[in-house]
Design a protein around this motif. Structure first.
Motif, PDB file in Angstrom:
ATOM      1  N   ARG A   1       0.775  -1.148   0.026  1.00 27.25           N
ATOM      2  CA  ARG A   1      -0.065   0.223  -0.053  1.00 27.25           C
ATOM      3  C   ARG A   1       0.867   1.399  -0.136  1.00 27.25           C
ATOM      4  O   ARG A   1       0.375   2.410  -0.492  1.00 27.25           O
ATOM      5  N   ARG A   2       2.130   1.187   0.647  1.00 27.34           N
ATOM      6  CA  ARG A   2       2.809   2.251   0.631  1.00 27.34           C
ATOM      7  C   ARG A   2       3.878   2.589  -0.797  1.00 27.34           C
ATOM      8  O   ARG A   2       4.502   3.314  -0.744  1.00 27.34           O
ATOM      9  N   LEU A   3       3.529   1.548  -1.756  1.00 28.94           N
ATOM     10  CA  LEU A   3       4.523   1.463  -2.739  1.00 28.94           C
ATOM     11  C   LEU A   3       3.979   2.405  -3.917  1.00 28.94           C
ATOM     12  O   LEU A   3       2.528   2.508  -3.854  1.00 28.94           O
ATOM     13  N   PRO A   4       4.764   3.112  -4.520  1.00 26.25           N
ATOM     14  CA  PRO A   4       4.021   4.006  -5.554  1.00 26.25           C
ATOM     15  C   PRO A   4       3.782   3.251  -6.801  1.00 26.25           C
ATOM     16  O   PRO A   4       4.103   3.614  -7.832  1.00 26.25           O
ATOM     17  N   LEU A   5       2.810   2.064  -6.714  1.00 28.90           N
ATOM     18  CA  LEU A   5       2.351   1.460  -8.022  1.00 28.90           C
ATOM     19  C   LEU A   5       0.933   1.792  -8.275  1.00 28.90           C
ATOM     20  O   LEU A   5       0.117   2.191  -7.439  1.00 28.90           O
ATOM     21  N   GLN A   6       0.533   1.871  -9.623  1.00 28.48           N
ATOM     22  CA  GLN A   6      -0.866   2.083 -10.015  1.00 28.48           C
ATOM     23  C   GLN A   6      -1.623   0.840  -9.911  1.00 28.48           C
ATOM     24  O   GLN A   6      -2.882   1.035  -9.398  1.00 28.48           O
ATOM     25  N   GLN A   7      -1.378  -0.338  -9.995  1.00 33.56           N
ATOM     26  CA  GLN A   7      -2.022  -1.508  -9.867  1.00 33.56           C
ATOM     27  C   GLN A   7      -2.089  -1.906  -8.465  1.00 33.56           C
ATOM     28  O   GLN A   7      -1.060  -2.356  -7.782  1.00 33.56           O
ATOM     29  N   PRO A   8      -3.228  -1.969  -7.952  1.00 30.97           N
ATOM     30  CA  PRO A   8      -3.164  -2.363  -6.316  1.00 30.97           C
ATOM     31  C   PRO A   8      -2.850  -3.852  -6.137  1.00 30.97           C
ATOM     32  O   PRO A   8      -2.219  -4.156  -5.181  1.00 30.97           O
ATOM     33  N   ARG A   9      -3.100  -4.773  -7.023  1.00 35.68           N
ATOM     34  CA  ARG A   9      -2.958  -6.133  -7.032  1.00 35.68           C
ATOM     35  C   ARG A   9      -1.385  -6.177  -7.167  1.00 35.68           C
ATOM     36  O   ARG A   9      -0.747  -7.190  -6.534  1.00 35.68           O
ATOM     37  N   ALA A  10      -0.717  -5.553  -8.171  1.00 38.89           N
ATOM     38  CA  ALA A  10       0.705  -5.622  -8.342  1.00 38.89           C
ATOM     39  C   ALA A  10       1.434  -4.996  -7.169  1.00 38.89           C
ATOM     40  O   ALA A  10       2.394  -5.890  -6.935  1.00 38.89           O
ATOM     41  N   ALA A  11       1.084  -4.117  -6.484  1.00 38.94           N
ATOM     42  CA  ALA A  11       1.594  -3.705  -5.371  1.00 38.94           C
ATOM     43  C   ALA A  11       1.351  -4.695  -4.293  1.00 38.94           C
ATOM     44  O   ALA A  11       2.478  -4.873  -3.486  1.00 38.94           O
ATOM     45  N   THR A  12       0.402  -5.254  -4.002  1.00 43.39           N
ATOM     46  CA  THR A  12       0.357  -6.390  -2.920  1.00 43.39           C
ATOM     47  C   THR A  12       1.234  -7.490  -3.101  1.00 43.39           C
ATOM     48  O   THR A  12       2.039  -8.039  -2.484  1.00 43.39           O
ATOM     49  N   ALA A  13       1.333  -7.848  -4.639  1.00 45.04           N
ATOM     50  CA  ALA A  13       2.281  -8.987  -4.995  1.00 45.04           C
ATOM     51  C   ALA A  13       3.708  -8.670  -4.803  1.00 45.04           C
ATOM     52  O   ALA A  13       4.429  -9.529  -4.356  1.00 45.04           O
ATOM     53  N   VAL A  14       4.043  -7.246  -5.183  1.00 46.57           N
ATOM     54  CA  VAL A  14       5.331  -6.919  -5.079  1.00 46.57           C
ATOM     55  C   VAL A  14       5.681  -6.809  -3.540  1.00 46.57           C
ATOM     56  O   VAL A  14       6.810  -7.067  -3.244  1.00 46.57           O
ATOM     57  N   GLY A  15       4.686  -6.374  -2.720  1.00 49.06           N
ATOM     58  CA  GLY A  15       5.042  -6.144  -1.122  1.00 49.06           C
ATOM     59  C   GLY A  15       5.197  -7.515  -0.673  1.00 49.06           C
ATOM     60  O   GLY A  15       6.177  -7.777   0.242  1.00 49.06           O
ATOM     61  N   ALA A  16       4.141  -8.362  -0.859  1.00 52.31           N
ATOM     62  CA  ALA A  16       4.699  -9.997  -0.587  1.00 52.31           C
ATOM     63  C   ALA A  16       5.793 -10.334  -0.852  1.00 52.31           C
ATOM     64  O   ALA A  16       6.594 -11.156  -0.004  1.00 52.31           O
ATOM     65  N   ALA A  17       6.427 -10.314  -2.176  1.00 48.56           N
ATOM     66  CA  ALA A  17       7.665 -10.766  -2.500  1.00 48.56           C
ATOM     67  C   ALA A  17       8.893  -9.982  -1.925  1.00 48.56           C
ATOM     68  O   ALA A  17       9.618 -10.680  -1.452  1.00 48.56           O
ATOM     69  N   ALA A  18       8.473  -8.542  -1.665  1.00 49.51           N
ATOM     70  CA  ALA A  18       9.548  -7.927  -0.884  1.00 49.51           C
ATOM     71  C   ALA A  18       9.816  -8.538   0.791  1.00 49.51           C
ATOM     72  O   ALA A  18      10.751  -8.511   1.061  1.00 49.51           O
ATOM     73  N   VAL A  19       8.638  -8.732   1.240  1.00 52.18           N
ATOM     74  CA  VAL A  19       8.527  -9.031   2.608  1.00 52.18           C
ATOM     75  C   VAL A  19       9.288 -10.614   2.731  1.00 52.18           C
ATOM     76  O   VAL A  19      10.299 -10.679   3.614  1.00 52.18           O
ATOM     77  N   THR A  20       8.789 -11.570   1.979  1.00 56.46           N
ATOM     78  CA  THR A  20       9.486 -12.763   1.706  1.00 56.46           C
ATOM     79  C   THR A  20      11.126 -12.616   1.562  1.00 56.46           C
ATOM     80  O   THR A  20      12.017 -13.386   2.098  1.00 56.46           O
TER      81      THR A  20
END
Length: 175
Positions: free
Chosen positions: A112-131
């Motif tokens: 949610r804090r990433l500057p991405l336009q697609q919310p699904r992509a932001a969640t996917a990138v966030g989950a990958a970043a946390v992992t």
């Protein structure tokens, strides 16, 4: 003479780096895809889990620690009986799913804090970043284990106190 002949080398062989990287890639991809799917179908659940982790870290960590300690000992005791082995395996599978949902909740909060336009992509990138961050931080001796434990246990606690994300957590008011 017997001690000299029967000595055992306790050194563990190093893990194959290719297998470690492939396992990390598969885990990251699975959590990212599950996060994107959950963002599309169960956004409110992810919002509740991420909100509980962000607003109440002490409560989620405490609940996660208590839940893991009691559930793990319960599953071990159930595994001692032949009849309850399937129940124990089912419980451990549910525990893995709750852990994954907790990490995806953390990833949703980061996304949610990433500057991405697609919310699904932001969640996917966030989950990958946390992992990936958990894997990298876990390599640091002692401190890394504490940080990874905090993230995983608070994610489990957030999933538990929000009833798998179906309700937002409201702490009890103090008199």
């Amino acid at each position: 003479d017997t001690a000299r002949r029967s000595s055992v080398d306790l050194a563990t062989p190093p893990r194959a780096p290719v297998r470690s990287v492939v396992l990390l890639a598969v885990t990251t991809a699975a959590l990212a895809l599950a996060g994107a799917r959950l963002r599309r179908t169960r956004r409110r659940n992810l919002d509740n889990v991420a909100g509980a982790v962000a607003r109440h870290p002490v409560v989620t960590l405490t609940v996660g620690l208590l839940l893991v300690l009691t559930a793990l000992s319960l599953f071990v005791f159930m595994a001692f009986t032949l009849v309850l082995i399937p129940v124990s395996v089912l419980g451990l599978t549910a525990g893995i799913a709750v852990t994954a949902l907790g990490i995806i909740g953390w990833g949703h909060g980061v996304g949610r804090r990433l500057p991405l336009q697609q919310p699904r992509a932001a969640t996917a990138v966030g989950a990958a970043a946390v992992t990936i961050a958990l894997q990298l931080v876990g390599a640091v001796p002692l401190v890394g284990d504490v940080v990874v434990g905090f993230v995983v246990l608070s994610g489990i606690g957030a999933v538990a106190i929000t009833y798998v994300g179906f309700t937002a957590f409201q702490p009890a008011p103090l008199p």
